[in-house]
Scaffold this active site. Structure first.
Site, PDB file in Angstrom:
ATOM      1  N   GLU A   7       7.576 -17.502  -2.558  1.00 16.69           N
ATOM      2  CA  GLU A   7       6.742 -17.879  -2.699  1.00 16.69           C
ATOM      3  C   GLU A   7       6.606 -19.643  -2.837  1.00 16.69           C
ATOM      4  OE1 GLU A   7       3.208 -17.558  -6.033  1.00 16.69           O
ATOM      5  OE2 GLU A   7       3.393 -15.541  -5.173  1.00 16.69           O
ATOM      6  N   HIS A  28      -6.446 -17.011 -17.799  1.00 21.58           N
ATOM      7  CA  HIS A  28      -5.268 -17.962 -18.473  1.00 21.58           C
ATOM      8  C   HIS A  28      -5.314 -19.352 -17.995  1.00 21.58           C
ATOM      9  CE1 HIS A  28      -1.735 -17.798 -15.587  1.00 21.58           C
ATOM     10  NE2 HIS A  28      -2.581 -16.624 -15.490  1.00 21.58           N
TER      11      HIS A  28
HETATM   12  C1  UD1 Z   1       2.342 -19.476 -17.839  1.00 20.07           C
HETATM   13  C2  UD1 Z   1       3.377 -19.962 -16.932  1.00 20.07           C
HETATM   14  C3  UD1 Z   1       2.041 -20.050 -15.477  1.00 20.07           C
HETATM   15  C4  UD1 Z   1       1.477 -18.995 -15.121  1.00 20.07           C
HETATM   16  C5  UD1 Z   1       1.034 -17.630 -16.597  1.00 20.07           C
HETATM   17  C6  UD1 Z   1       1.083 -16.128 -16.472  1.00 20.07           C
HETATM   18  C7  UD1 Z   1       3.693 -22.456 -16.738  1.00 20.07           C
HETATM   19  C8  UD1 Z   1       2.826 -24.003 -17.168  1.00 20.07           C
HETATM   20  N1  UD1 Z   1       2.518 -21.190 -17.284  1.00 20.07           N
HETATM   21  O1  UD1 Z   1       1.102 -19.170 -18.525  1.00 20.07           O
HETATM   22  O2  UD1 Z   1       2.044 -20.932 -14.789  1.00 20.07           O
HETATM   23  O3  UD1 Z   1       0.067 -18.539 -14.414  1.00 20.07           O
HETATM   24  O4  UD1 Z   1       2.484 -17.614 -17.908  1.00 20.07           O
HETATM   25  O5  UD1 Z   1       1.163 -15.347 -17.255  1.00 20.07           O
HETATM   26  O6  UD1 Z   1       4.713 -22.086 -16.843  1.00 20.07           O
HETATM   27  N2  UD1 Z   1       2.776 -15.152 -24.993  1.00 20.07           N
HETATM   28  C9  UD1 Z   1       2.805 -14.683 -25.869  1.00 20.07           C
HETATM   29  N3  UD1 Z   1       3.836 -13.407 -25.594  1.00 20.07           N
HETATM   30  C10 UD1 Z   1       4.297 -13.380 -24.376  1.00 20.07           C
HETATM   31  C11 UD1 Z   1       3.463 -14.350 -23.457  1.00 20.07           C
HETATM   32  C12 UD1 Z   1       2.859 -15.525 -24.031  1.00 20.07           C
HETATM   33  O7  UD1 Z   1       3.377 -14.269 -27.253  1.00 20.07           O
HETATM   34  O8  UD1 Z   1       4.678 -12.413 -24.144  1.00 20.07           O
HETATM   35  C13 UD1 Z   1       1.611 -16.602 -25.382  1.00 20.07           C
HETATM   36  C14 UD1 Z   1       2.440 -17.371 -26.760  1.00 20.07           C
HETATM   37  O9  UD1 Z   1       1.914 -17.855 -28.452  1.00 20.07           O
HETATM   38  C15 UD1 Z   1       3.465 -18.715 -25.942  1.00 20.07           C
HETATM   39  C16 UD1 Z   1       2.237 -18.983 -25.447  1.00 20.07           C
HETATM   40  O10 UD1 Z   1       0.780 -17.234 -24.923  1.00 20.07           O
HETATM   41  O11 UD1 Z   1       3.666 -19.582 -26.487  1.00 20.07           O
HETATM   42  C17 UD1 Z   1       1.989 -19.588 -23.548  1.00 20.07           C
HETATM   43  O12 UD1 Z   1       3.053 -19.438 -22.658  1.00 20.07           O
HETATM   44  P1  UD1 Z   1       3.237 -20.108 -21.473  1.00 20.07           P
HETATM   45  O13 UD1 Z   1       4.286 -19.513 -20.916  1.00 20.07           O
HETATM   46  O14 UD1 Z   1       3.917 -21.497 -22.090  1.00 20.07           O
HETATM   47  O15 UD1 Z   1       1.734 -20.370 -20.828  1.00 20.07           O
HETATM   48  P2  UD1 Z   1       1.091 -19.398 -20.027  1.00 20.07           P
HETATM   49  O16 UD1 Z   1      -0.184 -19.577 -20.720  1.00 20.07           O
HETATM   50  O17 UD1 Z   1       1.378 -18.005 -19.839  1.00 20.07           O
HETATM   51  N1  UDP Z   2      -0.863  -7.867 -14.571  1.00 24.33           N
HETATM   52  C1  UDP Z   2      -0.375  -6.899 -15.952  1.00 24.33           C
HETATM   53  N2  UDP Z   2      -1.447  -6.780 -16.360  1.00 24.33           N
HETATM   54  C2  UDP Z   2      -2.419  -7.400 -17.378  1.00 24.33           C
HETATM   55  C3  UDP Z   2      -3.255  -8.610 -16.188  1.00 24.33           C
HETATM   56  C4  UDP Z   2      -2.398  -8.703 -15.349  1.00 24.33           C
HETATM   57  O1  UDP Z   2       0.177  -6.180 -15.433  1.00 24.33           O
HETATM   58  O2  UDP Z   2      -3.177  -6.994 -18.188  1.00 24.33           O
HETATM   59  C5  UDP Z   2      -0.709  -8.110 -14.099  1.00 24.33           C
HETATM   60  C6  UDP Z   2      -1.347  -8.386 -12.292  1.00 24.33           C
HETATM   61  O3  UDP Z   2      -0.872  -6.994 -11.591  1.00 24.33           O
HETATM   62  C7  UDP Z   2      -0.909  -9.878 -11.565  1.00 24.33           C
HETATM   63  C8  UDP Z   2       0.176 -10.509 -12.659  1.00 24.33           C
HETATM   64  O4  UDP Z   2      -0.352  -9.305 -13.766  1.00 24.33           O
HETATM   65  O5  UDP Z   2       0.466  -8.534 -10.677  1.00 24.33           O
HETATM   66  C9  UDP Z   2      -0.724 -11.475 -12.673  1.00 24.33           C
HETATM   67  O6  UDP Z   2      -0.086 -12.333 -14.023  1.00 24.33           O
HETATM   68  P1  UDP Z   2      -0.847 -13.146 -14.602  1.00 24.33           P
HETATM   69  O7  UDP Z   2      -2.429 -13.303 -14.297  1.00 24.33           O
HETATM   70  O8  UDP Z   2      -0.739 -13.815 -15.775  1.00 24.33           O
HETATM   71  O9  UDP Z   2      -0.204 -14.745 -13.480  1.00 24.33           O
HETATM   72  P2  UDP Z   2      -0.234 -15.520 -11.855  1.00 24.33           P
HETATM   73  O10 UDP Z   2      -0.519 -14.709 -11.046  1.00 24.33           O
HETATM   74  O11 UDP Z   2      -1.870 -16.253 -12.422  1.00 24.33           O
HETATM   75  O12 UDP Z   2       0.690 -16.769 -12.308  1.00 24.33           O
END
Ligand code: UD1
Ligand code: UDP
Length: 381
Positions: free
Chosen positions: A122, A222
């Site tokens: 990607e 998010h």
């Molecule tokens: C991250 C990525 C973003 C991606 C997104 C997908 C970065 C900077 N951000 O953002 O590019 O689009 O993931 O969803 O890399 N948390 C949990 N459990 C989980 C996941 C997250 O508790 O399974 C909570 C925790 O408090 C964690 C917070 O979410 O500290 C933030 O997670 P983080 O990966 O830092 O940022 P995202 O907003 O999830």
């Molecule tokens: N998705 C999922 N469960 C959810 C919401 C999203 O499996 O409750 C999947 C969705 O189909 C997509 C991916 O998660 O493939 C998108 O993830 P997210 O929006 O967190 O990240 P981004 O694509 O913006 O990096």
């Protein structure tokens, strides 16, 4: 006998896992050519584990970096340091990273420091605005700088990379592996009646309305640049829509980030037709996506999945690195702006002619064979 190539796939968040999972399966199917290892940083924990389970992937290495409320410094330093030790010990010939997360950035930089060839899946997505998405635009530009093989989903990505002086011989237009993942999951459900029954029963238990028949809007959000004011606008828009359309349901699987959970639960909790639920597994999420009427999101991956299922998507951002579906009309940018979100959703709910025009299924993101194209390049490299 020629030496097998030692390939390590590294990912850490939900979307990376979804988009790398079909590639993991391809590598595992060629043990005579590739010695493959899966390393997860676990930048996400629960949301990553949901995906690993669905795709039946057991990582060889798990850095387990996630902590609640982590910031960019936490993740970057832990992943950079963690990958140094792993790369020095395991010495992969090739590492594969995905997209634009902090896991991607830190892993690609660690690979560069250790002199390991990086393949970027990607690659080439750009807004050329370092503040949107933040920090992803920075992450992917840095990843491109240290990448040897650029696997880009579309011709648009290729053009971006060429404009940045990447040599065409190192760029391959593959389509997006998310379409491979989507086919993999939907085909498995279609082939197994028991699986689809279990899935539908779990949705019956999760949602307090008839999701098979009733109209609903599916929402996710998010993005860091929307934290604060943006999320307030989004929540206020949903409040207004919920009261303007009392017969429509609004289903919102809320991302686990506390910057999202807190405002969303505070403002939207208690509205009878707004359903705040836990993040869904990939199978139930796709099943709901197929059934939804309108999608409202700031997600990257959902902008790619929804058009292929013929669902109109309103994107709560001002710019997108995925212009293809906007050009085709299925995706519309509405910003994190209350008035534009309310107007966009209302039009799709009220104007059937407009709805029919924008809800055609089309697929600018590939034919589900992106992983095969990546394998072809790496087999012959
Ligand atoms: C991250 C990525 C973003 C991606 C997104 C997908 C970065 C900077 N951000 O953002 O590019 O689009 O993931 O969803 O890399 N948390 C949990 N459990 C989980 C996941 C997250 O508790 O399974 C909570 C925790 O408090 C964690 C917070 O979410 O500290 C933030 O997670 P983080 O990966 O830092 O940022 P995202 O907003 O999830
Ligand atoms: N998705 C999922 N469960 C959810 C919401 C999203 O499996 O409750 C999947 C969705 O189909 C997509 C991916 O998660 O493939 C998108 O993830 P997210 O929006 O967190 O990240 P981004 O694509 O913006 O990096």
């Amino acid at each position: 006998m020629s030496k097998r190539k030692k390939v390590m796939l590294v990912f850490g968040t939900r979307p990376e896992a979804i988009k790398m999972a079909p590639l993991v399966h391809k590598f595992k199917a060629e043990p005579e050519t590739f010695d493959v290892q899966v390393c997860v940083t676990a930048q996400h924990r629960q949301m990553l584990d949901q995906v690993l389970k669905i795709f039946e992937i057991v990582p060889d290495i798990d850095l387990d970096v996630m902590k609640p409320g982590q910031d960019l410094f936490d993740v970057t330093t832990k992943v950079l340091q963690g990958m140094k030790d792993i790369f020095r010990y395991d010495k992969p010939d090739i590492i594969l990273v995905h997209g634009d997360t902090t896991t991607t950035l830190a892993t690609a930089v660690a690979g560069f420091y250790e002199g390991i060839a990086v393949g970027h899946v990607e690659a080439g997505l750009r807004t050329y605005d370092l503040s949107a998405p933040f920090p992803e635009e920075f992450n992917r530009q840095v990843a491109s700088k240290v990448t040897r093989w650029h696997f880009t989903p579309t011709e648009n990505g290729r053009a971006n990379l060429i404009a940045e002086r990447v040599a065409d011989e190192f760029i391959t237009v593959t389509g997006n592996t998310v379409i491979d993942a989507l086919h993999w999951v939907l085909n498995r459900i279609d082939a197994d009646d028991e699986r689809s029954t279990r899935l539908e029963e779990s949705l019956d238990l999760t949602l307090p309305f008839n999701w098979r028949i009733d109209r609903f809007v599916l929402i996710t959000g998010h993005r860091r640049e929307n934290f604060g004011e943006g999320f307030l606008q989004i929540c206020e828009a949903l409040c207004e829509l919920a009261s303007r359309f009392p017969k429509v349901h609004f289903v919102y699987p809320v991302h686990l980030n506390p910057n999202v959970q807190n405002p969303v639960r505070k403002i939207l909790g208690g509205l009878s037709n707004v359903h705040l639920i836990e993040p869904l597994g990939y199978e139930p999420f796709l099943w709901l996506l197929k059934q939804s009427h309108v999608v409202l999101t700031d997600s990257g991956g959902i902008q790619e999945e929804a058009p292929s299922l013929g669902k109109p998507v309103l994107v709560m951002r001002d710019v997108t690195e995925r212009p293809e579906a906007v050009e085709a009309g299925t995706v519309e940018l509405v910003g994190a702006d209350k008035a534009r979100i309310v107007a966009g959703v209302s039009r799709l709910l009220e104007d059937d002619v407009h709805y029919a025009k924008v809800s055609r299924a089309h697929n600018p993101y590939g034919d589900g064979k992106a992983c095969d194209r990546i394998m072809d390049v790496l087999r012959n490299s």
